[in-house]
Design a protein around this motif. Sequence first.
Motif, mmCIF file in Angstrom:
data_model
loop_
_atom_site.group_PDB
_atom_site.id
_atom_site.type_symbol
_atom_site.label_atom_id
_atom_site.label_comp_id
_atom_site.label_asym_id
_atom_site.label_seq_id
_atom_site.Cartn_x
_atom_site.Cartn_y
_atom_site.Cartn_z
ATOM 1 N N SER A 1 5.833 74.075 58.864
ATOM 2 C CA SER A 1 5.960 72.972 57.915
ATOM 3 C C SER A 1 6.976 71.970 58.446
ATOM 4 C CB SER A 1 6.381 73.482 56.529
ATOM 5 O OG SER A 1 7.643 74.116 56.600
ATOM 6 N N TRP A 2 7.170 70.895 57.681
ATOM 7 C CA TRP A 2 8.097 69.841 58.077
ATOM 8 C C TRP A 2 9.189 69.689 57.021
ATOM 9 C CZ3 TRP A 2 7.470 68.186 62.879
ATOM 10 C CH2 TRP A 2 6.196 68.265 63.466
ATOM 11 N N PHE B 1 -2.491 75.386 62.925
ATOM 12 C CA PHE B 1 -3.483 74.527 62.271
ATOM 13 C C PHE B 1 -3.043 74.064 60.885
ATOM 14 C CE2 PHE B 1 -4.332 78.777 60.811
ATOM 15 C CZ PHE B 1 -4.669 78.622 59.473
ATOM 16 N N SER B 2 -2.187 74.828 60.235
ATOM 17 C CA SER B 2 -1.796 74.517 58.855
ATOM 18 C C SER B 2 -0.542 73.648 58.771
ATOM 19 C CB SER B 2 -1.552 75.820 58.079
ATOM 20 O OG SER B 2 -0.436 76.525 58.617
ATOM 21 N N MET B 3 0.021 73.290 59.921
ATOM 22 C CA MET B 3 1.280 72.529 59.918
ATOM 23 C C MET B 3 0.986 71.051 59.694
ATOM 24 S SD MET B 3 4.396 72.902 62.574
ATOM 25 C CE MET B 3 5.929 72.012 62.388
ATOM 26 N N ARG B 4 0.779 70.723 58.444
ATOM 27 C CA ARG B 4 0.386 69.367 58.055
ATOM 28 C C ARG B 4 1.304 68.876 56.949
ATOM 29 N NH1 ARG B 4 -2.688 67.810 53.686
ATOM 30 N NH2 ARG B 4 -3.803 65.812 53.840
ATOM 31 N N GLY B 5 1.767 67.652 57.091
ATOM 32 C CA GLY B 5 2.600 67.041 56.066
ATOM 33 C C GLY B 5 1.998 65.743 55.586
ATOM 34 N N GLU C 1 -0.981 61.227 57.398
ATOM 35 C CA GLU C 1 -0.648 62.612 57.717
ATOM 36 C C GLU C 1 0.367 62.693 58.847
ATOM 37 O OE1 GLU C 1 -4.062 64.919 58.619
ATOM 38 O OE2 GLU C 1 -4.947 64.743 56.625
ATOM 39 N N ILE C 2 1.175 63.728 58.815
ATOM 40 C CA ILE C 2 2.017 64.097 59.943
ATOM 41 C C ILE C 2 1.548 65.483 60.374
ATOM 42 C CG2 ILE C 2 3.799 64.837 58.284
ATOM 43 C CD1 ILE C 2 5.850 64.555 60.536
ATOM 44 N N SER C 3 1.114 65.595 61.605
ATOM 45 C CA SER C 3 0.577 66.856 62.102
ATOM 46 C C SER C 3 1.403 67.342 63.282
ATOM 47 C CB SER C 3 -0.882 66.677 62.547
ATOM 48 O OG SER C 3 -0.963 65.719 63.596
ATOM 49 N N VAL D 1 13.428 64.174 60.814
ATOM 50 C CA VAL D 1 12.234 65.013 60.686
ATOM 51 C C VAL D 1 12.453 66.272 61.507
ATOM 52 C CG1 VAL D 1 9.747 65.172 61.038
ATOM 53 C CG2 VAL D 1 10.774 62.981 60.393
ATOM 54 N N THR D 2 12.387 67.424 60.847
ATOM 55 C CA THR D 2 12.608 68.698 61.520
ATOM 56 C C THR D 2 11.379 69.584 61.345
ATOM 57 O OG1 THR D 2 14.985 68.577 61.064
ATOM 58 C CG2 THR D 2 14.093 70.725 61.697
ATOM 59 N N GLY D 3 10.888 70.112 62.445
ATOM 60 C CA GLY D 3 9.741 71.002 62.381
ATOM 61 C C GLY D 3 10.168 72.454 62.369
ATOM 62 N N LYS D 4 9.421 73.253 61.631
ATOM 63 C CA LYS D 4 9.631 74.700 61.645
ATOM 64 C C LYS D 4 8.260 75.348 61.473
ATOM 65 C CE LYS D 4 10.190 75.758 56.742
ATOM 66 N NZ LYS D 4 10.949 76.527 55.745
ATOM 67 N N GLN D 5 8.150 76.586 61.849
ATOM 68 C CA GLN D 5 6.874 77.278 61.674
ATOM 69 C C GLN D 5 6.657 77.604 60.194
ATOM 70 O OE1 GLN D 5 7.736 80.480 64.494
ATOM 71 N NE2 GLN D 5 6.153 79.700 65.861
#
Length: 353
Positions: A174-175, A296-300, A284-286, A168-172
């Motif tokens: 999204s995932w 706030f929009s970084m939701r998977g 959800e993954i937040s 799992v990799t996060g970026k601005q």
Amino acid sequence: MTMFLTIAVIVLIFVVIFQIAKASEYVSVLKGEETSRRQNNKINGFMMVVFLIVGMIGVWYCNKLYFHKTLLAVDSGSVEGARVDSMLWITIAVTGIVFVLTQVVLFWFAYKYQDSDRKVFYFPHNNKLEVLWTIVPAIVLTVLVVIGLRNWFLFTGEPPAQAMTVEVTGKQFSWIFRYPGKDGAFGKKYYKNINDADNNQLGILWDDKLSHDDIVTSEKLVLVKGRPVKLVIGSRDVIHDVGLSHFRMKMDAVPGIPTTMWFTPKYTTKEMAELTKNPNFVYEISCDQMCGNNHFSMRGIIEVVEPEEYDMWIAKQKPTYLVVHPDLDPSNKKDSVAVKGVDTAAKKTIAKL
């Protein structure tokens, strides 16, 4: 309507109290300063008891009104998450008992000793009290810390042998999810190779044969009910945090420093929808770490399915290597051969005519 009525009643009570206080002040002026002081102490002492009772009723009412909207009202979505719920309930019980006892004593003393002529007894030191309020909290807090550390070492330790692994990799903002493919191993990656335009969101080194069957997707994270999953977590820009509230898990996503945790999904998405009585329920993954203006929009979305459904889903996924190199995709070659065969047959038919 009920809410407006409740607010109106509360406002009315405060107005009545204010008017009583003003009337008391006028009476005190007539009676004299000392009498006024005693009268005010009685009113304040009485109000302390009223505030305590109303406050406790308010806490009970709010709990009854909103508890079903909290995560604790629904069972944890993971087997290991039940440990977190248990730890939280123990903490709430210990701190709740201490809070109620101390507040009851505080407000009762304010009422009982509102205007006492007794001489206050001061003592500079008491060994028994010092030991009591040092040792007892220390023991309680140590127990809570030990429980927390035990759970932490479990979640971040080695998962069972049958566990699946997902990166799992996060970026601005999204995932990105990566599955290792049939070989069970991830291909190497290098941050300087990151290129979204070339469909290489993770900077995968395509020269590494282990990367040829890796599956990269940003659509959703698909997990299997009853099968442990190890998450290898990272970030390609700033610090994020993988928040899995339904599974009671969270872990920082740090650039250049992979972190891991594992858990076992207990309910499929469909089963959890039935438990929550919410037909639109999704896991959800937040991002639980402030990471920028669109944080706030970084939701998977996470979908937990039965093993058979997962096998069908993974079989439909095309390795990202073949997406990036369509000329090496065997299915494309078959289609090309089929098209050539049709063209040849058509030419033969035309020649005969």
